[in-house]
Design an enzyme around this catalytic site. Structure first.
Site, PDB file in Angstrom:
ATOM      1  N   GLU A  56       0.750  -1.334  -0.093  1.00 30.67           N
ATOM      2  CA  GLU A  56       0.158  -0.034  -0.124  1.00 30.67           C
ATOM      3  C   GLU A  56       1.009   1.250   0.086  1.00 30.67           C
ATOM      4  OE1 GLU A  56      -3.017  -0.249   2.731  1.00 30.67           O
ATOM      5  OE2 GLU A  56      -3.345   1.968   2.744  1.00 30.67           O
ATOM      6  N   GLU A  71      -6.275   6.525  -0.722  1.00 30.38           N
ATOM      7  CA  GLU A  71      -6.647   7.136   0.092  1.00 30.38           C
ATOM      8  C   GLU A  71      -6.283   8.658   0.050  1.00 30.38           C
ATOM      9  OE1 GLU A  71      -4.128   4.912   3.250  1.00 30.38           O
ATOM     10  OE2 GLU A  71      -4.323   6.780   4.218  1.00 30.38           O
ATOM     11  N   HIS A  83     -10.346   3.176   2.682  1.00 31.16           N
ATOM     12  CA  HIS A  83      -9.504   3.481   3.608  1.00 31.16           C
ATOM     13  C   HIS A  83     -10.502   3.849   4.909  1.00 31.16           C
ATOM     14  CE1 HIS A  83      -7.912   6.691   6.517  1.00 31.16           C
ATOM     15  NE2 HIS A  83      -6.968   5.631   6.534  1.00 31.16           N
ATOM     16  N   GLU A 103     -11.657  -2.095   5.722  1.00 35.95           N
ATOM     17  CA  GLU A 103     -10.701  -1.968   6.627  1.00 35.95           C
ATOM     18  C   GLU A 103     -11.387  -1.798   8.055  1.00 35.95           C
ATOM     19  OE1 GLU A 103      -7.920   1.291   6.060  1.00 35.95           O
ATOM     20  OE2 GLU A 103      -6.463   0.670   7.441  1.00 35.95           O
TER      21      GLU A 103
HETATM   22  O1  LIG Z   1      -4.365   2.748   5.358  1.00 31.55           O
HETATM   23  C1  LIG Z   1      -4.664   3.237   6.340  1.00 31.55           C
HETATM   24  O2  LIG Z   1      -5.036   2.701   7.535  1.00 31.55           O
HETATM   25  C2  LIG Z   1      -3.818   4.544   6.520  1.00 31.55           C
HETATM   26  O3  LIG Z   1      -2.678   4.522   5.799  1.00 31.55           O
HETATM   27  C3  LIG Z   1      -3.606   4.851   8.070  1.00 31.55           C
HETATM   28  O4  LIG Z   1      -4.571   5.463   8.380  1.00 31.55           O
HETATM   29  C4  LIG Z   1      -2.571   5.596   8.413  1.00 31.55           C
HETATM   30  O5  LIG Z   1      -2.563   6.310   9.700  1.00 31.55           O
HETATM   31  C5  LIG Z   1      -1.002   5.018   8.250  1.00 31.55           C
HETATM   32  O6  LIG Z   1      -1.203   3.917   9.038  1.00 31.55           O
HETATM   33 MG   LIG Z   2      -2.873   3.385   3.993  1.00 25.55          MG
END
Ligand SMILES: O=C(O)[C@H](O)[C@H](O)[C@@H](O)CO
Ligand SMILES: [Mg+2]
Length: 390
Positions: free
Chosen positions: A240, A266, A316, A336
């Site tokens: 990612e 995101e 995201h 997620e």
């Molecule tokens: O994919 C994710 O969850 C984001 O990139 C996170 O919100 C970010 O805080 C990095 O972990």
């Molecule tokens: Mg992310």
């Protein structure tokens, strides 16, 4: 139904926050020589809550977590005058009105996030007005339940990461996402530490649990090209945001390089932004966030694009504004899920401001057909731990 008022308040957390550890998440600031607490600019400890009130007493709730004080100013000064007196069911027209009037400076970034917050509130209102959950207005129930992946595993002591991964297994999750801690400036030792952390988690979860790998824009094309072949043996579900969001050609080159799917989105905005990613085959998984991308109106259009291109949408953030979109389309196979815990990066702050998010059971969440709108309400439980800016 007419909009009579828009109230945007900024909730700024003043309660306990878990201090960040060095190298707990690679990120876009890591390449700077004076990066300091590099994840500092990527913490979400403030959140703008939008309440759109109507002449029949209904109130729709929206939210935005990017630059919350700026988002509030944009909502108060530019967007509210554009929607007052209008019917929330004219959501496409209102979206175009907000998008076009701010087009000179608002196509991407915080202005589009502010538009997203108002748009989400309009859909909450339409659900409340019709007595139906938002997903029923978008396409209905396409899944009995929504599979979700546990998303945390920030880079720390490998034993602690293994224990955290084991906890997700014990909770019934069959997929989880971890963060890398090192990037181009950390040289071969950093590469080895990155690989060691993936090996450690894979050792605990075994080969039959999906493992996603998060770079959070902290690598670059050259480093990612060197890392991808080394990661193939771990068979990750995706890698990612290996490069900056603007490096669409870099994404496309990486997405063709190995068998590892590249994910992103995101930090991309509107259907126009995702058309570029799709036309260039830059990502194998789309990850817009509905409270950034342009709200439910924009996300719904992107779902249709993604379906035609055959690219799955896994938004995201595990939050209600995304769950309704995932429920309403076969183009989105899963969500997620941010575990509930002490305030750290801030993804979890959502749980301190709102009530209504479903709790996963064995790696699945469900949405209540009988809860109209988003199914969210403002929590009273932690109000004393926020500074609230009216
Ligand atoms: O994919 C994710 O969850 C984001 O990139 C996170 O919100 C970010 O805080 C990095 O972990
Ligand atoms: Mg992310």
């Amino acid at each position: 139904m007419k909009i009579t008022n828009v109230r945007a308040r900024v909730f700024e957390w003043k309660g306990h926050t878990v201090p960040p550890q060095p190298h707990f998440c690679s990120n876009a600031m890591d390449l700077l020589w004076d990066k300091g607490d590099s994840m500092g600019t990527f913490r979400f400890h403030g959140w703008t809550v939008v309440e759109v009130e109507t002449d029949d007493g209904l109130v729709g709730i929206g939210n935005v977590a990017l630059a919350p004080r700026i988002a509030k100013a944009i909502i108060d000064q530019y967007l509210t005058p554009l929607v007052l007196g209008h019917d929330p069911f004219d959501y496409e027209y209102l979206w175009q009105r907000m998008y076009r009037s701010t087009h000179a400076w608002g196509r991407k970034g915080v202005a589009m996030a502010a538009i997203s917050a108002i748009d989400i509130a309009l859909w909450d209102l339409m659900g409340k007005a019709t007595g139906r959950p938002v997903f029923k207005l978008l396409g209905g129930r396409t899944k009995e339940k929504i599979p979700c992946y546990a998303s945390k595993l920030y880079r720390t002591d490998l034993g602690e990461m293994q224990a955290e991964a084991q906890r997700y297994l014990d909770q019934g999750f069959t997929s989880m996402k971890m963060r890398f801690g090192y990037g181009p400036k950390d040289g071969p030792e950093g590469m080895r530490k990155n690989l060691d952390s993936v090996a450690a988690v894979r050792e605990v979860i075994g080969p039959d649990v999906d493992l996603m790998l998060e770079c959070y824009m902290g690598w670059n094309l050259e480093y990612a090209k060197r890392m991808l072949p080394k990661l193939e043996k771990f068979e990750p579900r995706w890698l990612e945001e290996p490069v900056l969001a603007d490096d669409i050609d870099g994404y496309a080159e990486l997405n063709r390089l190995t068998s590892i799917p590249i994910s992103g989105g995101e930090h991309e905005f509107t259907s126009h932004g995702f058309r570029q990613l799709l036309d260039k085959r830059a990502v194998s998984v789309i990850q817009y966030d509905t409270n950034r991308v342009g709200g439910i109106t924009a996300a719904h259009k992107i779902n249709a694009l993604a379906e035609v291109y055959g690219v799955p949408v896994i938004p995201h953030a595990g939050q209600m504004h995304n769950y309704h979109l995932t429920m309403s389309t076969l183009a989105s196979p899963m969500s997620e899920y941010f575990p509930v815990h002490e305030v750290e990066v801030g993804n979890e702050l959502f749980y301190y401001i709102f009530e209504g998010d479903p709790t996963p059971e064995n790696g699945f969440i469900d949405l209540d057909e009988h809860k109209p709108g988003l199914g969210l309400s403002l929590s009273q439980r932690y109000l004393d731990q926020f500074n609230i800016i009216e």
